[in-house]
Design an enzyme around this catalytic site. Structure first.
Site, PDB file in Angstrom:
ATOM      1  N   PHE A   1       0.816  -1.229   0.000  1.00 54.67           N
ATOM      2  CA  PHE A   1       0.000   0.000   0.000  1.00 54.67           C
ATOM      3  C   PHE A   1       0.845   1.272   0.000  1.00 54.67           C
ATOM      4  O   PHE A   1       0.376   2.335  -0.378  1.00 54.67           O
ATOM      5  CB  PHE A   1      -0.932   0.002   1.228  1.00 54.67           C
ATOM      6  CG  PHE A   1      -0.244   0.425   2.506  1.00 54.67           C
ATOM      7  CD1 PHE A   1      -0.088   1.776   2.810  1.00 54.67           C
ATOM      8  CD2 PHE A   1       0.279  -0.504   3.399  1.00 54.67           C
ATOM      9  CE1 PHE A   1       0.574   2.180   3.973  1.00 54.67           C
ATOM     10  CE2 PHE A   1       0.936  -0.116   4.552  1.00 54.67           C
ATOM     11  CZ  PHE A   1       1.091   1.233   4.834  1.00 54.67           C
TER      12      PHE A   1
ATOM     13  N   LYS B   1      -1.234  -7.075  -9.223  1.00 56.70           N
ATOM     14  CA  LYS B   1      -2.179  -7.204  -8.102  1.00 56.70           C
ATOM     15  C   LYS B   1      -1.734  -6.170  -7.071  1.00 56.70           C
ATOM     16  O   LYS B   1      -0.898  -6.440  -6.215  1.00 56.70           O
ATOM     17  CB  LYS B   1      -2.110  -8.619  -7.530  1.00 56.70           C
ATOM     18  CG  LYS B   1      -3.379  -9.117  -6.841  1.00 56.70           C
ATOM     19  CD  LYS B   1      -3.901  -8.246  -5.730  1.00 56.70           C
ATOM     20  CE  LYS B   1      -3.153  -8.378  -4.434  1.00 56.70           C
ATOM     21  NZ  LYS B   1      -3.502  -7.341  -3.432  1.00 56.70           N
TER      22      LYS B   1
ATOM     23  N   GLU C   1      -4.962  -3.719  -1.931  1.00 57.60           N
ATOM     24  CA  GLU C   1      -6.407  -3.478  -1.908  1.00 57.60           C
ATOM     25  C   GLU C   1      -6.749  -2.233  -1.083  1.00 57.60           C
ATOM     26  O   GLU C   1      -7.901  -1.818  -1.021  1.00 57.60           O
ATOM     27  CB  GLU C   1      -7.141  -4.719  -1.365  1.00 57.60           C
ATOM     28  CG  GLU C   1      -6.872  -5.079   0.098  1.00 57.60           C
ATOM     29  CD  GLU C   1      -5.557  -5.848   0.331  1.00 57.60           C
ATOM     30  OE1 GLU C   1      -4.605  -5.668  -0.452  1.00 57.60           O
ATOM     31  OE2 GLU C   1      -5.493  -6.587   1.321  1.00 57.60           O
TER      32      GLU C   1
ATOM     33  N   SER D   1       5.454  -6.963   3.140  1.00 64.84           N
ATOM     34  CA  SER D   1       6.027  -7.309   4.445  1.00 64.84           C
ATOM     35  C   SER D   1       6.791  -8.634   4.370  1.00 64.84           C
ATOM     36  O   SER D   1       6.537  -9.449   3.473  1.00 64.84           O
ATOM     37  CB  SER D   1       4.907  -7.401   5.478  1.00 64.84           C
ATOM     38  OG  SER D   1       4.003  -8.415   5.087  1.00 64.84           O
TER      39      SER D   1
ATOM     40  N   CYS E   1       9.557   1.841   3.308  1.00 67.85           N
ATOM     41  CA  CYS E   1      10.432   0.707   3.632  1.00 67.85           C
ATOM     42  C   CYS E   1      11.852   1.182   3.857  1.00 67.85           C
ATOM     43  O   CYS E   1      12.664   0.461   4.419  1.00 67.85           O
ATOM     44  CB  CYS E   1      10.406  -0.324   2.525  1.00 67.85           C
ATOM     45  SG  CYS E   1      11.085   0.311   1.004  1.00 67.85           S
TER      46      CYS E   1
ATOM     47  N   GLU F   1       9.027  -4.277  13.082  1.00 64.48           N
ATOM     48  CA  GLU F   1       8.863  -3.165  12.139  1.00 64.48           C
ATOM     49  C   GLU F   1       7.562  -2.452  12.510  1.00 64.48           C
ATOM     50  O   GLU F   1       6.478  -3.026  12.401  1.00 64.48           O
ATOM     51  CB  GLU F   1       8.775  -3.690  10.702  1.00 64.48           C
ATOM     52  CG  GLU F   1       8.660  -2.567   9.681  1.00 64.48           C
ATOM     53  CD  GLU F   1       8.488  -3.052   8.239  1.00 64.48           C
ATOM     54  OE1 GLU F   1       7.933  -4.135   8.017  1.00 64.48           O
ATOM     55  OE2 GLU F   1       8.913  -2.297   7.335  1.00 64.48           O
TER      56      GLU F   1
HETATM   57  P1  NAD Z   1       1.623  -6.644   2.921  1.00 60.05           P
HETATM   58  O1  NAD Z   1       2.679  -7.676   2.938  1.00 60.05           O
HETATM   59  O2  NAD Z   1       0.540  -6.707   3.919  1.00 60.05           O
HETATM   60  O3  NAD Z   1       0.889  -6.633   1.474  1.00 60.05           O
HETATM   61  C1  NAD Z   1       1.617  -6.656   0.278  1.00 60.05           C
HETATM   62  C2  NAD Z   1       0.791  -7.346  -0.794  1.00 60.05           C
HETATM   63  O4  NAD Z   1       0.556  -8.697  -0.404  1.00 60.05           O
HETATM   64  C3  NAD Z   1      -0.579  -6.711  -1.011  1.00 60.05           C
HETATM   65  O5  NAD Z   1      -0.861  -6.693  -2.383  1.00 60.05           O
HETATM   66  C4  NAD Z   1      -1.523  -7.630  -0.261  1.00 60.05           C
HETATM   67  O6  NAD Z   1      -2.821  -7.681  -0.820  1.00 60.05           O
HETATM   68  C5  NAD Z   1      -0.839  -8.974  -0.377  1.00 60.05           C
HETATM   69  N1  NAD Z   1      -1.118  -9.846   0.779  1.00 60.05           N
HETATM   70  C6  NAD Z   1      -1.390  -9.452   2.057  1.00 60.05           C
HETATM   71  N2  NAD Z   1      -1.577 -10.533   2.843  1.00 60.05           N
HETATM   72  C7  NAD Z   1      -1.408 -11.615   2.068  1.00 60.05           C
HETATM   73  C8  NAD Z   1      -1.467 -13.026   2.307  1.00 60.05           C
HETATM   74  N3  NAD Z   1      -1.729 -13.519   3.522  1.00 60.05           N
HETATM   75  N4  NAD Z   1      -1.247 -13.869   1.276  1.00 60.05           N
HETATM   76  C9  NAD Z   1      -0.977 -13.386   0.041  1.00 60.05           C
HETATM   77  N5  NAD Z   1      -0.921 -12.065  -0.246  1.00 60.05           N
HETATM   78  C10 NAD Z   1      -1.125 -11.188   0.747  1.00 60.05           C
HETATM   79  O7  NAD Z   1       2.374  -5.232   2.971  1.00 60.05           O
HETATM   80  P2  NAD Z   1       1.745  -3.781   3.117  1.00 60.05           P
HETATM   81  O8  NAD Z   1       1.223  -3.610   4.505  1.00 60.05           O
HETATM   82  O9  NAD Z   1       0.844  -3.489   1.975  1.00 60.05           O
HETATM   83  O10 NAD Z   1       3.051  -2.875   2.930  1.00 60.05           O
HETATM   84  C11 NAD Z   1       3.935  -2.543   3.964  1.00 60.05           C
HETATM   85  C12 NAD Z   1       5.090  -3.506   4.007  1.00 60.05           C
HETATM   86  O11 NAD Z   1       5.781  -3.513   2.764  1.00 60.05           O
HETATM   87  C13 NAD Z   1       6.146  -3.097   5.041  1.00 60.05           C
HETATM   88  O12 NAD Z   1       6.609  -4.257   5.684  1.00 60.05           O
HETATM   89  C14 NAD Z   1       7.259  -2.466   4.210  1.00 60.05           C
HETATM   90  O13 NAD Z   1       8.532  -2.520   4.779  1.00 60.05           O
HETATM   91  C15 NAD Z   1       7.183  -3.322   2.977  1.00 60.05           C
HETATM   92  N6  NAD Z   1       7.778  -2.653   1.831  1.00 60.05           N
HETATM   93  C16 NAD Z   1       9.001  -3.101   1.414  1.00 60.05           C
HETATM   94  C17 NAD Z   1       9.621  -2.473   0.356  1.00 60.05           C
HETATM   95  C18 NAD Z   1      10.959  -2.941  -0.110  1.00 60.05           C
HETATM   96  O14 NAD Z   1      11.417  -2.449  -1.123  1.00 60.05           O
HETATM   97  N7  NAD Z   1      11.644  -3.845   0.570  1.00 60.05           N
HETATM   98  C19 NAD Z   1       9.000  -1.404  -0.305  1.00 60.05           C
HETATM   99  C20 NAD Z   1       7.745  -1.001   0.137  1.00 60.05           C
HETATM  100  C21 NAD Z   1       7.138  -1.634   1.210  1.00 60.05           C
END
Ligand code: NAD
Length: 504
Positions: A151, A175, A178, A228, A283, A384
């Site tokens: 997000f 994808k 959401e 994450s 991040c 985090e």
């Molecule tokens: P998230 O992991 O909750 O979601 C990321 C994606 O995975 C979304 O599209 C979501 O719909 C999907 N998703 C969520 N739960 C899932 C599941 N159980 N099974 C399959 N798919 C699932 O992350 P977020 O809260 O949207 O974003 C924040 C996180 O992203 C933080 O941990 C941040 O550090 C990380 N991030 C990392 C970078 C990087 O370059 N390393 C960059 C941006 C964000």
């Protein structure tokens, strides 16, 4: 006010698909629901992948010049409509307009990199490796590739992926998160306007159902994931188990080391900008400041002074510097970490928990927060938090500062602030982190280098965008060719070349 329905984009058409489930989309600054996003079922995923597979038959064999032309046209549209895109991001994410514009700019730079694809896909050629024998390498697209994104950068992170993937000749299924999905629809429409054929770029909204269907679909060749760490690990393990190429970027806990000789004014500016920018939902945000010897005594008052000037406000206010968090649940979770820090014995220097914004009492705001005397056993250090919370950890030697970072399970970004070239050199060499700043708090490379952390911040062997992006989205083929010449005739069951047998 009527709520907008956010649809998928499959084969050039906006569609609600077959799924009955929908998720709420909020304006985090007001706390009100403003939309509903349709969630994909497996059948929708199959439709999108089938459309992408069909489109690949033509797109994968289209000329480099044609693909480049479309990328240039897309670049012009994104540049011209930067502000519309940024407004869409700010409305659903909550970050300031300035920050959203910055995000669009960084994405645009990857599109510009992809405009150069004809140069980037040049192979290698070795003539006459043995007599009459030439060897050359070419890079071919993979087929249908998918991107799953978080997000916190709803436009930039997808742009780390699809411009390069598509320019390399692949077709793409995105994808997005959401939680702030609308901007992906805008981008899909702009790609169509730029002349991209239907089916080359598709958008599917949804949750785990959609993600798992992509991970299991036999026609998806590769997955790029950013999010994450637990989900990155799941995506990497399931994707590779199913035979896909996977790059999965995870979470972070970025440390900034302050040596006593550092320029303390610069260090304080940098700590505040990198810790509280985008409400800490980056991040590459700094979340831990490691001060060596007495550096904290000089630094903390300077940070505190700067914090009194920060303006937390909705993105619609021109002078807003920090917006709300993405959801109420996340806001409350960040507040509970602050409670835990107090209970675990850290010194709360600035407390943002009680912040209220007049007229936006239901918004998901929390003020910037600063802790001193944090130690590595506390949850505010271990987890985090992904909010505007900075922790100061005091250590009594540079070795201990480096050791602390190297022990951390994440290794996305880090920085050292010092005026000593030798100390900076030592840091650069010894630190177990993928992106390193020297007097630079957020060391994010521009699009012609690649972005990626180490340890639990990246699963897989490719970083994202830049040269690694081109390698990830293509596979290498080597061709060894000879045109018949009488001297090579005759049966030879050995393994030596003509030259190695002493013949010339
Ligand atoms: P998230 O992991 O909750 O979601 C990321 C994606 O995975 C979304 O599209 C979501 O719909 C999907 N998703 C969520 N739960 C899932 C599941 N159980 N099974 C399959 N798919 C699932 O992350 P977020 O809260 O949207 O974003 C924040 C996180 O992203 C933080 O941990 C941040 O550090 C990380 N991030 C990392 C970078 C990087 O370059 N390393 C960059 C941006 C964000």
């Amino acid at each position: 006010m009527s709520k907008r329905i956010i649809k998928h984009w499959i084969d050039g058409v906006a569609t609600s698909g077959e799924g009955k489930q929908r998720g709420p989309v909020f304006n985090p600054a007001t706390g009100f629901q403003i939309g509903e996003v349709t969630f994909a079922e497996r059948s929708d995923v199959d439709k999108a992948v089938t459309a992408a597979k069909k489109a690949f038959e033509t797109w994968g064999n289209s000329s480099l010049v044609h693909r480049q032309k479309i990328m240039f046209a897309f670049r012009e549209l994104v540049a011209a409509r930067k502000l519309d895109i940024a407004r869409e991001v700010s409305t659903e994410h909550g970050k300031t307009l300035d920050d959203s514009l910055g995000e669009v700019q960084r994405g645009l730079e990857v599109i510009e990199f992809a405009c150069n694809i004809a140069h980037l896909l040049k192979g290698e050629y070795s003539e006459q490796v043995s007599r009459g024998l030439d060897t050359y390498t070419i890079r071919r697209p993979l087929g249908v590739v998918a991107g799953i994104t978080p997000f916190n950068f709803p436009v930039m992170v997808p742009m780390w992926m699809y411009p390069i993937a598509i320019a390399c000749g692949n077709t793409f299924v995105l994808k997005p998160s959401e939680q702030d999905p609308s901007v992906s629809q805008l981008v899909a429409e702009m790609f169509a306007e730029a002349g991209l054929p239907n089916g080359v770029f598709n958008v599917l909204h949804g949750d785990k159902v959609a993600v798992d269907a992509l991970l299991e679909h036999p026609d998806v060749a590769a997955i790029s994931f950013v999010g994450s760490t637990p989900i990155a690990r799941h995506v990497y393990e399931a994707g590779t188990r199913n035979g896909k190429r996977v790059q999965a970027l995870g979470g972070a806990k970025n440390h900034m080391v302050i040596l006593p000789d550092a320029d303390m004014e610069l260090a304080a500016d940098s700590a505040v900008s990198a810790g509280y920018g985008s409400a800490g939902e980056r991040c590459m945000a700094i979340s831990v400041i490691v001060t060596v010897n007495d550096a904290a005594d000089y630094l903390i008052p300077k940070i505190q002074k700067r914090m009194t000037t920060l303006k937390v406000a909705p993105s619609t206010e021109e002078d807003a510097q920090i917006g709300p968090l993405i959801t109420r649940k996340h806001r409350d979770q960040v507040a509970s970490y602050v409670n835990a820090g107090v209970n675990e014995g850290a010194t709360l220097v600035v407390d943002g928990r009680d912040l209220e914004i007049e007229g936006h009492e239901e918004g998901f705001f929390i003020g910037p927060t600063l802790f001193d005397n944090v130690n590595p056993s506390m949850s505010i250090y271990k987890d985090e938090i992904f909010g505007p919370v900075l922790s100061v950890v005091r250590v009594d030697s540079y070795e201990k500062a480096i050791g602390l970072i190297n022990k951390n399970r994440w290794g996305n970004g880090t920085a050292v602030f010092t005026n000593d070239g030798g100390a900076a050199h030592k840091f650069k060499n010894e630190i177990q982190v993928g992106m390193v700043g020297i007097n630079v708090p957020i060391p994010v490379p521009l699009s012609f280098h690649s972005f990626g952390g180490w340890k639990e911040s990246l699963f897989g062997s490719h970083a994202i965008y830049g040269p690694d992006g081109v390698h990830f989205y293509t596979r290498h083929k080597v061709v060894i060719s000879r045109w018949p010449d009488p001297i090579y005739r005759g049966i030879d069951l050995g393994f030596l070349s003509h030259d190695q047998r002493g013949k010339s």
